[in-house]
Design an enzyme around this catalytic site. Structure first.
Site: not given
Ligand SMILES: Cc1cc2nc3c(=O)[nH]c(=O)nc-3n(C[C@H](O)[C@H](O)[C@H](O)COP(=O)(O)O)c2cc1C
Ligand SMILES: Cc1cc2nc3c(=O)[nH]c(=O)nc-3n(C[C@H](O)[C@H](O)[C@H](O)COP(=O)(O)OP(=O)(O)OC[C@H]3O[C@@H](n4cnc5c(N)ncnc54)[C@H](O)[C@@H]3O)c2cc1C
Ligand SMILES: Cc1cc2nc3c(=O)[nH]c(=O)nc-3n(C[C@H](O)[C@H](O)[C@H](O)COP(=O)(O)OP(=O)(O)OC[C@H]3O[C@@H](n4cnc5c(N)ncnc54)[C@H](O)[C@@H]3O)c2cc1C
Ligand SMILES: Cc1cc2nc3c(=O)[nH]c(=O)nc-3n(C[C@H](O)[C@H](O)[C@H](O)COP(=O)(O)O)c2cc1C
Ligand code: FES
Ligand code: FES
Lengths: 272, 304, 304, 272
Positions: C22, C131
């Site tokens: 997400s 949140c």
């Molecule tokens: C720019 C950005 C926006 C994100 N927005 C959300 C979100 O709206 N809802 C959510 O549950 N996680 C959100 N996340 C978290 C990611 O879904 C994920 O859990 C987190 O980035 C760790 O994974 P990664 O290291 O592969 O990025 C966001 C992450 C990033 C980097």
């Protein structure tokens, strides 16, 4: 010593194995055979940690041109196995590397009377060439070298040029004898006059076997170990190996980096 | 004009804010070739326990993206051998030596604090509370405010030396941990210790570390460390020592802006053994170039 | 032989274990040029709220060592615009779309779950509990087991679709959080969301992010994420979706060994927009080369 | 488009400013002036994110040799400000880069009748050369370019060679007029026939001033913005900028990467 070293040459000597020559400070050629260096692959944080490598050779290059300054150098022989060694192999001459060393405890050369037997497996040969260079000054030296295939048997010509007698064994028989190098070693020990002295470096299984063979016959044997290292200087305690009497109640961990990487095999704990 | 780099932490006068972190600088001697100990503010010993500790089997360390995991298992020579073999070296160094220590029970912590209090060469104590409490089913002292309060209270009663408590980042609420330690009489707080992590060897289908999990350190953790230092500095009035991924003078100054009075350099010393000295020198240079006369004016000076 | 990559999560049949995370893949459409959506297991929308959210002022992102911080502030079009403008696209894709959502109160969560439950194009729901609970002084739902239990219970009552709960890593005890969500009726757990961190602009003496703190993601967090997935997988019988720093097929397989049934790819898609598809293909290749016939045989297969 | 690009040349054109020419796929030369690319500096994770750069020029190199294939290329003009740009400047010809682009929305060129006024500050000139190349095909073009010192005024000869009339201002007076480029702009607008069209790229303060000048005079004005970017394609919402009517109650954030980087200045919120 920590110094900036300039790459002089970086050549693939066998598929996946590279030999790098690089500049060194003037004190460096005093390095003991068996000591090692910790190389910082680049200035970025990927890879983060330094990489340890044996010292394959040291020397001083005297330019043909009169008047040009002579240049101390060091050489490493390395195998590309992952990210750090992959990046090293992509470097060119004139590129710079940050080097720490010589580090650790090298081989004790023993006395001139004994026959010297060097046992190397694969890239474990790396620290053994500088050793052989020293040993041939005082004793007959035999090298037993093993590898999985022909490509894993490195730099034999260099050893032969020193006057070292070389026995080669490969697991697939593509070069020398087919089988393990320890078999040839055992045969040699059966016919050898007096007590020889063994020096070994290679995969842990090979060292374990060599240590067992030496212990059975009461032959002095030094081995050079590897271990995951962060600092290379005895501070992080990451690289330890259990000493002979080690147990949880009487802990006896030795630092591979500072107490070794060369150990008397009898000091260490081996698998039965 | 030469900027003033001196700071005072819990009654310790430091020539500059740069310390070395426990477990990353041996007992001080190991780095003598690379760091002139008299160019840094203080150094912290490897964590000490009452009896010698074997530590964990190997592999104990593994590199991770931008960091490393360690599971040394707190191997150390024990307090007796420390006094006999390591303390004499401290006598020759005009830089405060801080003893880091840990126990498995509150009594062990108190006993160690008492023993260390009696060593004149030790300028201060740093309690590592990121250790399991064997009497309470192994819950880590530093993850429960009440446990932390108890262990710090016991140490406080056992020493009149400066008492620094080193906080674990593996908590929901770092501020409540900090407050518990402050209430128990800590003179200063150091943070962060390592974040618990894990690495897996895909081919062997095993954890890389023999201990399965280990502590994450290095640049990767810096954002988490900065955040925690900032949170604690706003909530607690004790001086703070910032730790976590500091690789250069700029990183160190960021921690000071966030509210740290001093910093500790850990993993960086592995990559560059002269790191602590270079960071102290780099801070001086930065202050001079930016017209900052006194580093103390930067402590907590973040505009946020 | 072609290895079997299919897995089932909470009743969702996925052609392979690779999902997108997400907030890192827009609403699916943005990446259509780089990822054939029908080569991945599922994709997750940007987090949705009842009303449109402006999000935070800029700067909202900053690179950190081996990672990045984001403080987007959950900017999103809101559920109404989502239904009107984004859902039609989902109809054209034969890959499960999972709606990620969040609220500021338990009622908002429940209301969103109800609204999303009614959308046939949505295959499953992912609740983001990282949140603040505005009714309880801003404590983050996902850092308190009781709050988490309540919010998941409310969502559970509002939907019969597969309900995935996404856990925050900013906690002392991830296992107790996981258990609370399992007890409340979650069908699966996804972890980790971002670690709270901070970056400082030394010259300007200000936080880089307008929001001061942000969420750390990317390779830097992988060791923490792997550890938490492993801890939760051993303690809870629900299927787990592993998230955190996955950059390639090997990383994804490590999460599966640690106990994840599927994975989500986040930050990697920014660096390589085709990452999710390449990871799915890379997994298939690795399985074939290593003689593994069924990816399911690797789930939790770590020898530890 | 995502493609592997090979560096053709990488030259420091003024202290700290570099111009890089690299190979591009055959569709690339259709890029609109004002569009940008996201460059992955290396394969490691340091730096982790791609770096955004304007497209300075595109073209097709036809080798002198008959028979040799012609080679589409793109050029970037960049300033070394940090780690990523530092690493870029250390790259050599034949090194490879992973490039994403052309991305975003470029400039609308307007109608042939209008006078075209381009305003650039420092490295903000980067996307304006390709723009000028298009504009000179249909209209008279004037460039107002500013910089802190002489070294920050780039590639004037290239613009002049297109037939663009160039006005230079530097803050220290080391080249052209001493002062801000906006002063020269205001003077020109006072004497200009009909309604010109303004195109601007540079530091935010300069754009703010130019947008104000244009708004006061009701002159159409497009600006090219920067913003911290992770994805460059509208997915992360990291790069947003507030639209004219933006408020917390009626949020109106635009993505610099996907809705821009070129915006009609009147669409955006400016500081008074
Ligand atoms: C720019 C950005 C926006 C994100 N927005 C959300 C979100 O709206 N809802 C959510 O549950 N996680 C959100 N996340 C978290 C990611 O879904 C994920 O859990 C987190 O980035 C760790 O994974 P990664 O290291 O592969 O990025 C966001 C992450 C990033 C980097
Ligand atoms: C004292 C000593 C001397 C060595 N001498 C040589 C030599 O002369 N030639 C040679 O080719 N190799 C030698 N090695 C092994 C060499 O250090 C590793 O192959 C190298 O670090 C791998 O780095 P990588 O980034 O390519 O691999 P990766 O697998 O990506 O490395 C990941 C991490 O694991 C560590 N690591 C991986 N393999 C080993 C290993 N076998 N031993 C210790 N750490 C390891 C790396 O240092 C790094 O921290 C020596 C090791 C030690 C301890
Ligand atoms: C659409 C667009 C077009 C651009 N075109 C050009 C160009 O043609 N020539 C040029 O020299 N520069 C251009 N920039 C700015 C350029 O992207 C940054 O100077 C560059 O990213 C700095 O990287 P670094 O690693 O050297 O600096 P660092 O400061 O180490 O970068 C750290 C992080 O901040 C980001 N960052 C730093 N400065 C900027 C900035 N000014 N804008 C956006 N992100 C930034 C980086 O991308 C990176 O994520 C452009 C920026 C954008 C958004
Ligand atoms: C190898 C190693 C050993 C450590 N040993 C200790 C220790 O004994 N006691 C302690 O309180 N912290 C110990 N730490 C934690 C560090 O002191 C420091 O808090 C942590 O590494 C974060 O800082 P860094 O990112 O600069 O390394 C150790 C860290 C490492 C890497
Ligand atoms: S590598 Fe640090 S003690 Fe040996
Ligand atoms: S950079 Fe990701 S939305 Fe613009």
């Amino acid at each position: 010593m920590q110094f900036k070293s300039m790459i002089i040459s970086n050549v693939e000597v066998s598929p996946g194995y590279w030999r790098m020559r690089m500049t060194a400070p003037s004190e460096f050629p005093a390095a003991q055979p068996g000591q090692f260096v910790m190389v910082r692959v680049n200035d970025a944080i990927d890879p983060l940690l330094r990489r340890p490598f044996g010292i394959f050779d040291v020397g001083v290059h005297t330019p043909a041109q009169t008047g040009a300054a002579s240049q101390p150098y060091l050489e490493m022989l390395y195998r590309v196995v992952g990210k750090g060694t992959g990046m090293l192999s992509a470097l060119h001459d004139t590129d710079l590397l940050d080097v720490l060393g010589p580090l650790g405890k090298g081989f004790e050369l023993g006395s001139p009377k004994e026959e010297k037997i060097i046992v190397g497996g694969g890239v474990g040969l790396a620290p053994l060439y500088l050793l052989a260079k020293e040993l041939v000054k005082q004793s007959p030296v035999r090298l037993f070298v093993g590898g999985r295939t022909r490509d894993d048997v490195l730099c034999i010509t260099e050893f032969e040029r020193l006057g070292v007698e070389c026995y080669v064994a490969t697991e697939d028989g593509s070069l020398g004898e087919c089988g393990l190098v320890t078999e040839a070693l055992v045969r040699r020990l059966a016919v050898c006059d007096g007590t020889p002295r063994i020096f070994a470096c290679g995969p842990h299984g090979m060292l374990n076997a060599v240590a067992g063979i030496a212990a059975q016959r009461n032959i002095p044997c030094q081995v050079s170990l590897e271990g995951y290292m962060a600092c290379g200087m005895g501070a992080c305690l990451g690289c330890v190996t259990p000493g002979h009497h080690h147990s949880n109640e009487t802990p006896d961990y030795r630092c591979v980096c500072a107490d070794g990487p060369v150990f008397d095999a009898a000091e260490l704990k081996w698998e039965a | 004009m030469k900027p003033d780099l001196s700071v005072s932490i819990a009654g310790l006068e430091l020539r500059n804010p740069v310390m070395t972190a426990s477990g990353t600088f041996g007992y001080g001697e190991e780095f003598a070739e690379y760091v002139d100990l008299e160019t840094i503010g203080a150094f912290v010993t490897k964590g000490l326990s009452l009896r010698p500790r074997a530590g964990n089997p190997t592999p104990r360390i593994v590199e991770t993206p931008g960091g490393m995991l360690n599971a040394i298992g707190l191997q150390n020579v024990g307090i007796d051998a420390f006094i006999e073999k390591k303390v004499p070296f401290l006598r020759s160094v005009a830089t405060p030596a801080i003893a880091n220590f840990f126990g498995n029970t509150i009594d062990e912590y108190a006993e160690l604090a008492r023993r260390l209090d009696a060593i004149p060469e030790i300028a201060g104590l740093e309690v590592n509370i990121s250790c399991p409490n064997v009497k309470q089913g192994g819950i880590v002292f530093g993850t429960d405010p009440q446990c932390a309060f108890q262990v710090v209270t016991a140490c406080r009663e056992a020493t009149i030396k400066p008492l620094i408590v080193k906080l674990s980042p593996n908590v929901t609420d770092i501020v409540s941990m900090a407050k518990a330690c402050a209430d128990a009489g800590a003179d200063a707080l150091s943070l962060i210790n390592t974040l618990t992590g894990m690495a897996i060897d895909l081919e062997r289908r095993r954890p890389v570390l023999a201990n399965i999990t280990g502590g994450l350190s290095g640049p990767a953790v810096k954002p988490v460390a900065l955040r925690m230092v900032w949170q604690v500095a706003r909530a607690v009035s004790l001086p703070i020592i910032g730790i976590g991924g500091i690789m250069n003078a700029r990183d160190a100054l960021e921690f000071i802006l966030a509210g740290a009075t001093a910093v500790q350099v850990g993993t960086a010393s592995f990559i560059n053994p002269g790191a602590a000295q270079e960071i102290a020198e780099g801070m001086e240079k930065w202050l001079a170039e930016n017209g900052v006369e006194d580093v103390k004016s930067l402590i907590g000076a973040l505009e946020a």
